[in-house]
Scaffold this active site. Sequence first.
Site, PDB file in Angstrom:
ATOM      1  N   SER A   8       0.850  -1.190   0.000  1.00  0.00           N
ATOM      2  CA  SER A   8       0.000   0.000   0.000  1.00  0.00           C
ATOM      3  C   SER A   8       0.883   1.236   0.000  1.00  0.00           C
ATOM      4  CB  SER A   8      -0.891   0.002   1.242  1.00  0.00           C
ATOM      5  OG  SER A   8      -1.359   1.319   1.473  1.00  0.00           O
ATOM      6  N   HIS A  31      -1.117  -1.665  -4.300  1.00  0.00           N
ATOM      7  CA  HIS A  31      -2.380  -1.440  -3.593  1.00  0.00           C
ATOM      8  C   HIS A  31      -2.609   0.066  -3.416  1.00  0.00           C
ATOM      9  CE1 HIS A  31      -5.528  -2.789  -0.686  1.00  0.00           C
ATOM     10  NE2 HIS A  31      -5.191  -1.706   0.012  1.00  0.00           N
ATOM     11  N   ASP A  33      -5.126   2.977  -2.012  1.00  0.00           N
ATOM     12  CA  ASP A  33      -6.224   3.195  -1.070  1.00  0.00           C
ATOM     13  C   ASP A  33      -6.948   4.500  -1.388  1.00  0.00           C
ATOM     14  OD1 ASP A  33      -5.983   0.973   0.882  1.00  0.00           O
ATOM     15  OD2 ASP A  33      -3.960   1.791   1.127  1.00  0.00           O
ATOM     16  N   MET A  35      -9.848   6.983  -0.476  1.00  0.00           N
ATOM     17  CA  MET A  35     -10.682   7.329   0.690  1.00  0.00           C
ATOM     18  C   MET A  35     -11.359   8.671   0.458  1.00  0.00           C
ATOM     19  SD  MET A  35      -8.179   6.347   3.826  1.00  0.00           S
ATOM     20  CE  MET A  35      -7.062   4.940   3.760  1.00  0.00           C
ATOM     21  N   HIS A  64      -8.324  -0.275  -3.722  1.00  0.00           N
ATOM     22  CA  HIS A  64      -9.143  -0.505  -2.526  1.00  0.00           C
ATOM     23  C   HIS A  64      -9.980   0.738  -2.290  1.00  0.00           C
ATOM     24  CE1 HIS A  64      -9.188  -1.358   2.112  1.00  0.00           C
ATOM     25  NE2 HIS A  64     -10.380  -1.428   1.574  1.00  0.00           N
ATOM     26  N   MET A  66     -12.405   2.835  -0.354  1.00  0.00           N
ATOM     27  CA  MET A  66     -13.045   3.075   0.943  1.00  0.00           C
ATOM     28  C   MET A  66     -13.876   4.338   0.789  1.00  0.00           C
ATOM     29  SD  MET A  66      -9.782   2.004   3.231  1.00  0.00           S
ATOM     30  CE  MET A  66      -8.726   2.190   1.804  1.00  0.00           C
ATOM     31  N   MET A 135     -10.460  -6.714   6.324  1.00  0.00           N
ATOM     32  CA  MET A 135      -9.698  -5.680   7.031  1.00  0.00           C
ATOM     33  C   MET A 135      -9.226  -6.247   8.374  1.00  0.00           C
ATOM     34  SD  MET A 135      -9.513  -2.997   5.108  1.00  0.00           S
ATOM     35  CE  MET A 135      -8.494  -2.180   6.330  1.00  0.00           C
ATOM     36  N   ASP A 173      -5.621  -6.916   5.041  1.00  0.00           N
ATOM     37  CA  ASP A 173      -5.151  -5.532   4.900  1.00  0.00           C
ATOM     38  C   ASP A 173      -5.189  -4.858   6.264  1.00  0.00           C
ATOM     39  OD1 ASP A 173      -4.558  -2.967   4.165  1.00  0.00           O
ATOM     40  OD2 ASP A 173      -6.340  -2.659   2.913  1.00  0.00           O
TER      41      ASP A 173
END
Length: 221
Positions: A8, A31, A33, A35, A64, A66, A135, A173
């Site tokens: 990540s 990876h 993320d 958000m 990923h 979120m 998670m 993760d």
Amino acid sequence: MGIRITPSILNADLADLRREIARIPSSDLIHLDVMDNRFVPNLTFGLPMVECIRQGTQRPLDIHLMIAEVDRWAPGYAEAGAESVTFHVEASDAPVRLARELRRLGARASMALRPATPIEPYADLLPELDMVLLMTVEPGFGGQSFLDVMLPKIRRTRALLDAHGGDIWLQVDGGVSEETIDRCVHAGADTFVAGSAVFRADDPDAMVRALKAQAEAARTK
Ligand code: DX5
Ligand code: ZN
């Protein structure tokens, strides 16, 4: 069952991602993320940035998401050329429709669960999925401690995946490091996100190789 390490970049130098990605040639995926400060109390980046990253690298991208209203936004990441797109089931109104859409657009379809979300209600969705992400911290921030209380859920998910029989990856993760990866392997995970463990190491690529070797060794123990 292969072992995959997907670093990540949350704790990398976000202003110089091209260089950061080039520092981890041994990683299996990258990876990313995403958000939105709604689904999680943090804000990172969105589709325009992922599109730029896509143009700058051939490496497989593991997105990923979120974010809230994920049914609306997730297909754009598949259209941008991400190899894998993960949505949180808590944020999706129609996870089957979304998973099918992601596959139709050429991405692997992946479903994520927050720590307090059980896997069992979603067992019938497995044929629609290429990966399940569990998670092992509350989503939102890198550098948190691994939640050992998640190990039973990893084991139960592994049992469901084995019973299903397809080649669905099981990703963990949060807080994955040399201290915790053996436990994850023994519980049945095969795909490992590692953020701070990799990017806070003196040699990030050496850490990727070390985590992979350690996970492969743990599988045979
Ligand atoms: C947290 C993110 C993770 C995070 C992992 O919400 O989904 O991918 O960056 O970082 P570490 O490995 O430091 O827990
Ligand atoms: Zn993540």
